[in-house]
Design a protein around this motif. Structure first.
Motif, PDB file in Angstrom:
ATOM      1  N   LEU A 192     -16.293   4.672  -5.198  1.00 57.57           N
ATOM      2  CA  LEU A 192     -16.590   3.568  -4.160  1.00 57.57           C
ATOM      3  C   LEU A 192     -15.086   3.376  -3.344  1.00 57.57           C
ATOM      4  CD1 LEU A 192     -19.020   0.924  -5.546  1.00 57.57           C
ATOM      5  CD2 LEU A 192     -19.427   3.077  -3.648  1.00 57.57           C
ATOM      6  N   ALA A 193     -13.872   3.163  -4.270  1.00 53.96           N
ATOM      7  CA  ALA A 193     -12.908   3.061  -3.768  1.00 53.96           C
ATOM      8  C   ALA A 193     -12.405   4.121  -2.848  1.00 53.96           C
ATOM      9  CB  ALA A 193     -11.882   2.680  -4.788  1.00 53.96           C
ATOM     10  N   ARG A 194     -12.445   5.327  -3.359  1.00 56.59           N
ATOM     11  CA  ARG A 194     -12.085   6.416  -2.652  1.00 56.59           C
ATOM     12  C   ARG A 194     -12.920   6.611  -1.231  1.00 56.59           C
ATOM     13  NH1 ARG A 194     -12.764   7.792  -7.871  1.00 56.59           N
ATOM     14  NH2 ARG A 194     -10.714   8.419  -8.912  1.00 56.59           N
ATOM     15  N   ALA A 195     -14.152   6.489  -1.223  1.00 58.37           N
ATOM     16  CA  ALA A 195     -14.949   6.319  -0.007  1.00 58.37           C
ATOM     17  C   ALA A 195     -14.433   5.359   0.836  1.00 58.37           C
ATOM     18  CB  ALA A 195     -16.439   6.182  -0.283  1.00 58.37           C
ATOM     19  N   ASP A 196     -14.174   4.081   0.481  1.00 59.03           N
ATOM     20  CA  ASP A 196     -13.768   3.105   1.256  1.00 59.03           C
ATOM     21  C   ASP A 196     -12.335   3.241   1.785  1.00 59.03           C
ATOM     22  OD1 ASP A 196     -15.945   1.380   1.099  1.00 59.03           O
ATOM     23  OD2 ASP A 196     -15.085   0.049  -0.381  1.00 59.03           O
ATOM     24  N   MET A 197     -11.297   3.994   1.113  1.00 62.13           N
ATOM     25  CA  MET A 197     -10.037   4.296   1.535  1.00 62.13           C
ATOM     26  C   MET A 197     -10.014   5.425   2.649  1.00 62.13           C
ATOM     27  SD  MET A 197      -7.447   2.916   0.824  1.00 62.13           S
ATOM     28  CE  MET A 197      -6.571   3.374   2.376  1.00 62.13           C
ATOM     29  N   ALA A 198     -10.966   6.317   2.339  1.00 67.87           N
ATOM     30  CA  ALA A 198     -11.166   7.360   3.459  1.00 67.87           C
ATOM     31  C   ALA A 198     -11.745   6.916   4.698  1.00 67.87           C
ATOM     32  CB  ALA A 198     -12.048   8.298   2.945  1.00 67.87           C
ATOM     33  N   MET A 206     -10.319  -4.963   5.219  1.00 69.56           N
ATOM     34  CA  MET A 206      -9.872  -5.911   6.357  1.00 69.56           C
ATOM     35  C   MET A 206      -8.294  -5.916   6.256  1.00 69.56           C
ATOM     36  SD  MET A 206     -12.588  -6.068   8.020  1.00 69.56           S
ATOM     37  CE  MET A 206     -12.209  -7.439   9.154  1.00 69.56           C
ATOM     38  N   ALA A 207      -7.579  -5.527   5.409  1.00 70.73           N
ATOM     39  CA  ALA A 207      -6.357  -5.631   5.240  1.00 70.73           C
ATOM     40  C   ALA A 207      -5.782  -4.002   5.292  1.00 70.73           C
ATOM     41  CB  ALA A 207      -5.806  -5.647   3.756  1.00 70.73           C
ATOM     42  N   ASN A 208      -4.481  -3.939   5.389  1.00 68.40           N
ATOM     43  CA  ASN A 208      -3.869  -2.627   5.775  1.00 68.40           C
ATOM     44  C   ASN A 208      -3.211  -1.974   4.413  1.00 68.40           C
ATOM     45  OD1 ASN A 208      -4.511  -2.402   8.253  1.00 68.40           O
ATOM     46  ND2 ASN A 208      -2.498  -3.482   9.078  1.00 68.40           N
ATOM     47  N   ASP A 209      -3.764  -2.427   3.255  1.00 72.93           N
ATOM     48  CA  ASP A 209      -3.198  -1.935   1.993  1.00 72.93           C
ATOM     49  C   ASP A 209      -3.919  -0.474   1.796  1.00 72.93           C
ATOM     50  OD1 ASP A 209      -2.209  -4.529   1.663  1.00 72.93           O
ATOM     51  OD2 ASP A 209      -3.704  -5.074   0.369  1.00 72.93           O
ATOM     52  N   VAL A 210      -2.873   0.482   1.502  1.00 75.01           N
ATOM     53  CA  VAL A 210      -3.381   1.851   1.030  1.00 75.01           C
ATOM     54  C   VAL A 210      -3.370   2.041  -0.371  1.00 75.01           C
ATOM     55  CG1 VAL A 210      -2.610   4.303   1.515  1.00 75.01           C
ATOM     56  CG2 VAL A 210      -2.329   2.655   3.531  1.00 75.01           C
ATOM     57  N   TRP A 211      -4.540   2.357  -0.676  1.00 72.93           N
ATOM     58  CA  TRP A 211      -4.658   2.895  -2.344  1.00 72.93           C
ATOM     59  C   TRP A 211      -4.374   4.221  -2.417  1.00 72.93           C
ATOM     60  CZ3 TRP A 211      -6.278  -0.555  -6.346  1.00 72.93           C
ATOM     61  CH2 TRP A 211      -6.259  -1.885  -5.989  1.00 72.93           C
ATOM     62  N   THR A 212      -3.523   4.793  -3.050  1.00 74.41           N
ATOM     63  CA  THR A 212      -3.489   6.047  -3.526  1.00 74.41           C
ATOM     64  C   THR A 212      -4.377   6.558  -4.558  1.00 74.41           C
ATOM     65  OG1 THR A 212      -1.734   5.724  -5.310  1.00 74.41           O
ATOM     66  CG2 THR A 212      -1.096   6.082  -2.840  1.00 74.41           C
ATOM     67  N   GLU A 213      -4.548   7.850  -4.849  1.00 72.79           N
ATOM     68  CA  GLU A 213      -5.454   8.200  -5.986  1.00 72.79           C
ATOM     69  C   GLU A 213      -4.942   7.567  -7.414  1.00 72.79           C
ATOM     70  OE1 GLU A 213      -8.419   9.757  -8.425  1.00 72.79           O
ATOM     71  OE2 GLU A 213      -8.331   9.633  -6.036  1.00 72.79           O
ATOM     72  N   MET A 255      -7.600   3.035  10.480  1.00 71.81           N
ATOM     73  CA  MET A 255      -6.103   2.678  10.660  1.00 71.81           C
ATOM     74  C   MET A 255      -5.568   3.659  11.734  1.00 71.81           C
ATOM     75  SD  MET A 255      -5.054   1.555   6.848  1.00 71.81           S
ATOM     76  CE  MET A 255      -3.270   1.418   7.299  1.00 71.81           C
ATOM     77  N   ALA A 256      -6.165   5.073  11.651  1.00 75.43           N
ATOM     78  CA  ALA A 256      -5.381   6.119  12.717  1.00 75.43           C
ATOM     79  C   ALA A 256      -6.332   5.652  14.014  1.00 75.43           C
ATOM     80  CB  ALA A 256      -6.109   7.612  12.170  1.00 75.43           C
ATOM     81  N   MET A 257      -7.339   5.354  13.937  1.00 73.58           N
ATOM     82  CA  MET A 257      -7.929   4.797  15.317  1.00 73.58           C
ATOM     83  C   MET A 257      -7.262   3.536  16.074  1.00 73.58           C
ATOM     84  SD  MET A 257     -11.768   4.862  14.166  1.00 73.58           S
ATOM     85  CE  MET A 257     -12.530   3.958  15.737  1.00 73.58           C
ATOM     86  N   GLU A 258      -6.761   2.614  15.229  1.00 69.99           N
ATOM     87  CA  GLU A 258      -6.054   1.487  15.438  1.00 69.99           C
ATOM     88  C   GLU A 258      -4.479   2.055  16.234  1.00 69.99           C
ATOM     89  OE1 GLU A 258      -7.741  -1.976  12.447  1.00 69.99           O
ATOM     90  OE2 GLU A 258      -5.950  -0.872  11.951  1.00 69.99           O
ATOM     91  N   ALA A 259      -3.907   2.858  15.516  1.00 69.79           N
ATOM     92  CA  ALA A 259      -2.870   3.596  15.990  1.00 69.79           C
ATOM     93  C   ALA A 259      -2.951   4.281  17.364  1.00 69.79           C
ATOM     94  CB  ALA A 259      -2.190   4.414  15.028  1.00 69.79           C
ATOM     95  N   ALA A 260      -4.160   4.874  17.516  1.00 68.20           N
ATOM     96  CA  ALA A 260      -4.621   5.664  18.545  1.00 68.20           C
ATOM     97  C   ALA A 260      -4.726   4.723  19.892  1.00 68.20           C
ATOM     98  CB  ALA A 260      -5.815   6.764  18.200  1.00 68.20           C
ATOM     99  N   ALA A 261      -5.528   3.593  19.510  1.00 71.18           N
ATOM    100  CA  ALA A 261      -5.752   2.633  20.621  1.00 71.18           C
ATOM    101  C   ALA A 261      -4.621   2.134  20.938  1.00 71.18           C
ATOM    102  CB  ALA A 261      -6.776   1.551  20.096  1.00 71.18           C
ATOM    103  N   LYS A 262      -3.724   1.832  20.084  1.00 71.62           N
ATOM    104  CA  LYS A 262      -2.392   1.348  20.555  1.00 71.62           C
ATOM    105  C   LYS A 262      -1.579   2.176  21.290  1.00 71.62           C
ATOM    106  CE  LYS A 262       1.938  -0.892  18.354  1.00 71.62           C
ATOM    107  NZ  LYS A 262       2.333  -1.163  17.174  1.00 71.62           N
ATOM    108  N   ARG A 263      -1.617   3.359  21.004  1.00 72.99           N
ATOM    109  CA  ARG A 263      -0.857   4.377  21.929  1.00 72.99           C
ATOM    110  C   ARG A 263      -1.539   4.537  23.244  1.00 72.99           C
ATOM    111  NH1 ARG A 263       1.379   6.337  25.395  1.00 72.99           N
ATOM    112  NH2 ARG A 263       2.420   8.281  25.406  1.00 72.99           N
TER     113      ARG A 263
END
Length: 184
Positions: free
Chosen positions: A75-81, A7-14, A87-95
């Motif tokens: 699980l974290a890698r799957a959730d991050m994907a 529910m947050a916008n925190d991006v977890w890198t590898e 997040m890409a969908m949210e940016a697309a909807a905003k556009r």
């Protein structure tokens, strides 16, 4: 569900995920304890050390902690994907919510801003493609992340008009007491 907050916008890198899983192991086994266990296991594998029942229990505990951390990392890698897709969908909807660029015509009907119109159409097509390619899981999370609409405030009720109080007659002034005669 992993340690990634969907529910947050925190991006977890590898690197972030690996650090987190390593800290999960470290919370149970220090670096020194892990080295000692590795030396005992290596010695046992080479036939130079015989593991005690306590060593075997500690190795089993260590293996379980490492496996739990590995599972949490996957699980974290799957959730991050999934979160990245949302997040890409949210940016697309905003556009897509932005108004379309309308052609500006000169007196002869020629489009003056054709580059802007074309760029807008290309961006819209790309944004729509992102929305169309969304997985069912991404769509569900996208809907769950939408902020709740602000409630429409109810109008304040107007009080019922109170009847005007009936005018009361003004009380008659009390007579002033008569002064007492002097010298009595």
């Amino acid at each position: 569900m992993s340690f990634v907050d969907l529910m947050a916008n925190d991006v977890w890198t590898e690197t972030d995920i690996v650090r987190r899983t390593e800290s999960m192991v470290r919370s149970e086994f220090s670096f020194d304890a892990e080295n000692i266990l590795n030396r005992k296991a290596t010695g046992a594998a080479l036939g130079h050390y015989e593991l005690t029942p306590e060593d075997m229990m500690e190795l089993a505990d260590y293996a379980q902690v490492v496996e739990d951390a590995r599972v949490q990392g996957n699980l974290a890698r799957a959730d991050m994907a999934l979160l990245s897709q949302v997040m890409a969908m949210e940016a697309a909807a905003k556009r897509l919510a932005q108004p379309e660029v309308t052609p500006e015509l000169d007196a002869e009907g020629n489009v003056l801003n054709q580059d802007a119109v074309d760029a807008d159409a290309a961006e819209r097509a790309q944004a729509q493609a992102v929305m169309d390619a969304a997985s069912p899981e991404a769509l569900a999370l996208y809907e769950a992340r939408k902020p709740a609409p602000e409630p429409t405030p109810k109008p304040e009720p107007t009080p019922d008009p109170q009847p005007e109080p009936e005018p009361q007659p003004e009380p008659e002034p009390e007579p002033e007491p008569e002064p007492e005669p002097e010298g009595t």
